[in-house]
Design a protein around this motif. Structure first.
Motif, PDB file in Angstrom:
ATOM      1  N   GLY A 147      -7.545   1.160   1.955  1.00 61.78           N
ATOM      2  CA  GLY A 147      -6.752   0.434   0.970  1.00 61.78           C
ATOM      3  C   GLY A 147      -6.314   1.290  -0.205  1.00 61.78           C
ATOM      4  O   GLY A 147      -6.179   0.788  -1.323  1.00 61.78           O
ATOM      5  N   PHE A 148      -6.081   2.581   0.038  1.00 62.26           N
ATOM      6  CA  PHE A 148      -5.609   3.467  -1.024  1.00 62.26           C
ATOM      7  C   PHE A 148      -4.134   3.191  -1.280  1.00 62.26           C
ATOM      8  O   PHE A 148      -3.314   3.293  -0.375  1.00 62.26           O
ATOM      9  CB  PHE A 148      -5.800   4.935  -0.652  1.00 62.26           C
ATOM     10  N   GLU A 149      -3.795   2.850  -2.524  1.00 61.81           N
ATOM     11  CA  GLU A 149      -2.424   2.506  -2.880  1.00 61.81           C
ATOM     12  C   GLU A 149      -1.805   3.538  -3.818  1.00 61.81           C
ATOM     13  O   GLU A 149      -0.869   3.235  -4.539  1.00 61.81           O
ATOM     14  CB  GLU A 149      -2.391   1.119  -3.508  1.00 61.81           C
ATOM     15  N   PHE A 150      -2.326   4.737  -3.804  1.00 62.32           N
ATOM     16  CA  PHE A 150      -1.785   5.855  -4.573  1.00 62.32           C
ATOM     17  C   PHE A 150      -1.478   6.963  -3.562  1.00 62.32           C
ATOM     18  O   PHE A 150      -2.012   6.963  -2.449  1.00 62.32           O
ATOM     19  CB  PHE A 150      -2.770   6.330  -5.649  1.00 62.32           C
ATOM     20  N   PRO A 151      -0.613   7.898  -3.911  1.00 59.48           N
ATOM     21  CA  PRO A 151      -0.231   8.933  -2.943  1.00 59.48           C
ATOM     22  C   PRO A 151      -1.383   9.845  -2.532  1.00 59.48           C
ATOM     23  O   PRO A 151      -2.114  10.365  -3.374  1.00 59.48           O
ATOM     24  CB  PRO A 151       0.841   9.736  -3.689  1.00 59.48           C
ATOM     25  N   LEU A 152      -1.533   9.997  -1.218  1.00 58.66           N
ATOM     26  CA  LEU A 152      -2.418  11.005  -0.626  1.00 58.66           C
ATOM     27  C   LEU A 152      -1.473  12.084  -0.109  1.00 58.66           C
ATOM     28  O   LEU A 152      -0.753  11.865   0.868  1.00 58.66           O
ATOM     29  CB  LEU A 152      -3.237  10.427   0.530  1.00 58.66           C
ATOM     30  N   LEU A 153      -1.448  13.218  -0.774  1.00 55.98           N
ATOM     31  CA  LEU A 153      -0.473  14.263  -0.465  1.00 55.98           C
ATOM     32  C   LEU A 153      -1.057  15.317   0.456  1.00 55.98           C
ATOM     33  O   LEU A 153      -2.217  15.719   0.315  1.00 55.98           O
ATOM     34  CB  LEU A 153       0.026  14.913  -1.762  1.00 55.98           C
TER      35      LEU A 153
ATOM     36  N   PRO B 201      -0.201  14.361   6.889  1.00 52.93           N
ATOM     37  CA  PRO B 201       0.207  13.025   6.426  1.00 52.93           C
ATOM     38  C   PRO B 201      -0.256  11.925   7.384  1.00 52.93           C
ATOM     39  O   PRO B 201      -0.519  10.802   6.957  1.00 52.93           O
ATOM     40  CB  PRO B 201       1.737  13.097   6.403  1.00 52.93           C
ATOM     41  N   PHE B 202      -0.378  12.250   8.663  1.00 54.80           N
ATOM     42  CA  PHE B 202      -0.771  11.254   9.656  1.00 54.80           C
ATOM     43  C   PHE B 202      -2.237  10.853   9.487  1.00 54.80           C
ATOM     44  O   PHE B 202      -2.579   9.675   9.571  1.00 54.80           O
ATOM     45  CB  PHE B 202      -0.504  11.795  11.061  1.00 54.80           C
ATOM     46  N   ALA B 203      -3.109  11.830   9.206  1.00 54.84           N
ATOM     47  CA  ALA B 203      -4.510  11.510   8.916  1.00 54.84           C
ATOM     48  C   ALA B 203      -4.601  10.698   7.628  1.00 54.84           C
ATOM     49  O   ALA B 203      -5.350   9.724   7.550  1.00 54.84           O
ATOM     50  CB  ALA B 203      -5.331  12.792   8.799  1.00 54.84           C
ATOM     51  N   HIS B 204      -3.810  11.091   6.635  1.00 53.92           N
ATOM     52  CA  HIS B 204      -3.801  10.343   5.371  1.00 53.92           C
ATOM     53  C   HIS B 204      -3.354   8.901   5.572  1.00 53.92           C
ATOM     54  O   HIS B 204      -3.879   7.993   4.928  1.00 53.92           O
ATOM     55  CB  HIS B 204      -2.877  11.028   4.357  1.00 53.92           C
ATOM     56  N   LYS B 205      -2.392   8.691   6.452  1.00 56.91           N
ATOM     57  CA  LYS B 205      -1.883   7.334   6.703  1.00 56.91           C
ATOM     58  C   LYS B 205      -3.007   6.431   7.220  1.00 56.91           C
ATOM     59  O   LYS B 205      -3.207   5.316   6.720  1.00 56.91           O
ATOM     60  CB  LYS B 205      -0.732   7.387   7.714  1.00 56.91           C
TER      61      LYS B 205
ATOM     62  N   GLY C 165     -16.057   8.579  -1.294  1.00 57.12           N
ATOM     63  CA  GLY C 165     -16.653   7.932  -2.456  1.00 57.12           C
ATOM     64  C   GLY C 165     -15.817   8.114  -3.711  1.00 57.12           C
ATOM     65  O   GLY C 165     -15.619   7.172  -4.479  1.00 57.12           O
ATOM     66  N   GLU C 166     -15.307   9.340  -3.910  1.00 53.92           N
ATOM     67  CA  GLU C 166     -14.487   9.598  -5.102  1.00 53.92           C
ATOM     68  C   GLU C 166     -13.166   8.849  -5.056  1.00 53.92           C
ATOM     69  O   GLU C 166     -12.767   8.232  -6.049  1.00 53.92           O
ATOM     70  CB  GLU C 166     -14.234  11.101  -5.242  1.00 53.92           C
ATOM     71  N   LEU C 167     -12.487   8.888  -3.922  1.00 58.31           N
ATOM     72  CA  LEU C 167     -11.205   8.194  -3.835  1.00 58.31           C
ATOM     73  C   LEU C 167     -11.380   6.676  -3.865  1.00 58.31           C
ATOM     74  O   LEU C 167     -10.533   5.975  -4.410  1.00 58.31           O
ATOM     75  CB  LEU C 167     -10.403   8.657  -2.620  1.00 58.31           C
ATOM     76  N   CYS C 168     -12.484   6.175  -3.318  1.00 52.90           N
ATOM     77  CA  CYS C 168     -12.769   4.743  -3.452  1.00 52.90           C
ATOM     78  C   CYS C 168     -13.050   4.388  -4.913  1.00 52.90           C
ATOM     79  O   CYS C 168     -12.690   3.304  -5.375  1.00 52.90           O
ATOM     80  CB  CYS C 168     -13.930   4.335  -2.553  1.00 52.90           C
ATOM     81  N   GLY C 169     -13.645   5.321  -5.651  1.00 55.10           N
ATOM     82  CA  GLY C 169     -13.847   5.117  -7.088  1.00 55.10           C
ATOM     83  C   GLY C 169     -12.524   4.990  -7.822  1.00 55.10           C
ATOM     84  O   GLY C 169     -12.383   4.165  -8.727  1.00 55.10           O
ATOM     85  N   ILE C 170     -11.553   5.811  -7.421  1.00 48.15           N
ATOM     86  CA  ILE C 170     -10.207   5.689  -8.002  1.00 48.15           C
ATOM     87  C   ILE C 170      -9.608   4.346  -7.602  1.00 48.15           C
ATOM     88  O   ILE C 170      -9.082   3.617  -8.441  1.00 48.15           O
ATOM     89  CB  ILE C 170      -9.304   6.849  -7.551  1.00 48.15           C
ATOM     90  N   ARG C 171      -9.685   4.025  -6.304  1.00 50.05           N
ATOM     91  CA  ARG C 171      -9.129   2.754  -5.813  1.00 50.05           C
ATOM     92  C   ARG C 171      -9.728   1.563  -6.557  1.00 50.05           C
ATOM     93  O   ARG C 171      -9.012   0.661  -6.996  1.00 50.05           O
ATOM     94  CB  ARG C 171      -9.422   2.618  -4.312  1.00 50.05           C
TER      95      ARG C 171
END
Length: 154
Positions: A86-92, A75-79, A48-54
């Motif tokens: 549809g996250f277009e910012f870095p997930l580190l 990184p593989f789970a993040h991918k 919910g929070e990251l979708c809010g950023i998106r």
């Protein structure tokens, strides 16, 4: 407890969802950074929070501000998660050494082996201007982040 405002942000280099290295130093002198730690990908509050950023990316990420999000996931789970949502910012990935960056920022949860919900606004000189920490299950107020970003850009 999270590191305090007014302190120099600990440097780091982590891999993003595309297995590319991203360093905090990449943005020093160039952009302010909104650094968002979250416990795990594919979980309700985090999603919910990251979708809010998106959904409000134009408000958070600008020519002057870079959004960086961090969890102990690989990184593989993040991918997979980034593609699905549809996250277009870095997930580190703070995967190994496990949670080292979250520990440096004072937001690692030793009992659960994950980051608590830490949020930091770091100015272009690398100084922390906003710091907060919420515990698992406690959502954050994205409006507070926007206010902190507005202040650092003023």
């Amino acid at each position: 407890m999270p590191i305090e405002t007014g302190t120099q942000a600990p440097g780091f280099t982590l891999k993003d969802q595309n297995n590319q290295e991203v360093s905090l130093a990449d943005f020093v002198g160039e952009k302010h950074v909104l650094l968002v730690f979250y416990p795990f990908a594919f979980t309700g509050t985090c999603e919910g929070e990251l979708c809010g950023i998106r959904d409000n990316l134009d408000s958070f990420q600008t020519d002057d501000v870079q959004v960086l999000s961090v969890s102990v996931d690989s990184p593989f789970a993040h991918k997979v998660w980034a593609q699905r949502e549809g996250f277009e910012f870095p997930l580190l990935s703070d995967f190994w050494p496990h949670g080292a960056v979250a520990q440096a920022y004072g937001v690692f949860n030793d009992e659960k082996g994950m980051a608590n919900r830490g949020t930091f606004v770091i100015d272009k000189s690398g100084v922390v201007r906003f710091a907060e920490m919420n515990f698992p299950g406690e959502g954050r107020d994205l409006a507070a982040w926007q206010k902190a970003l507005d202040e650092v850009q003023a």
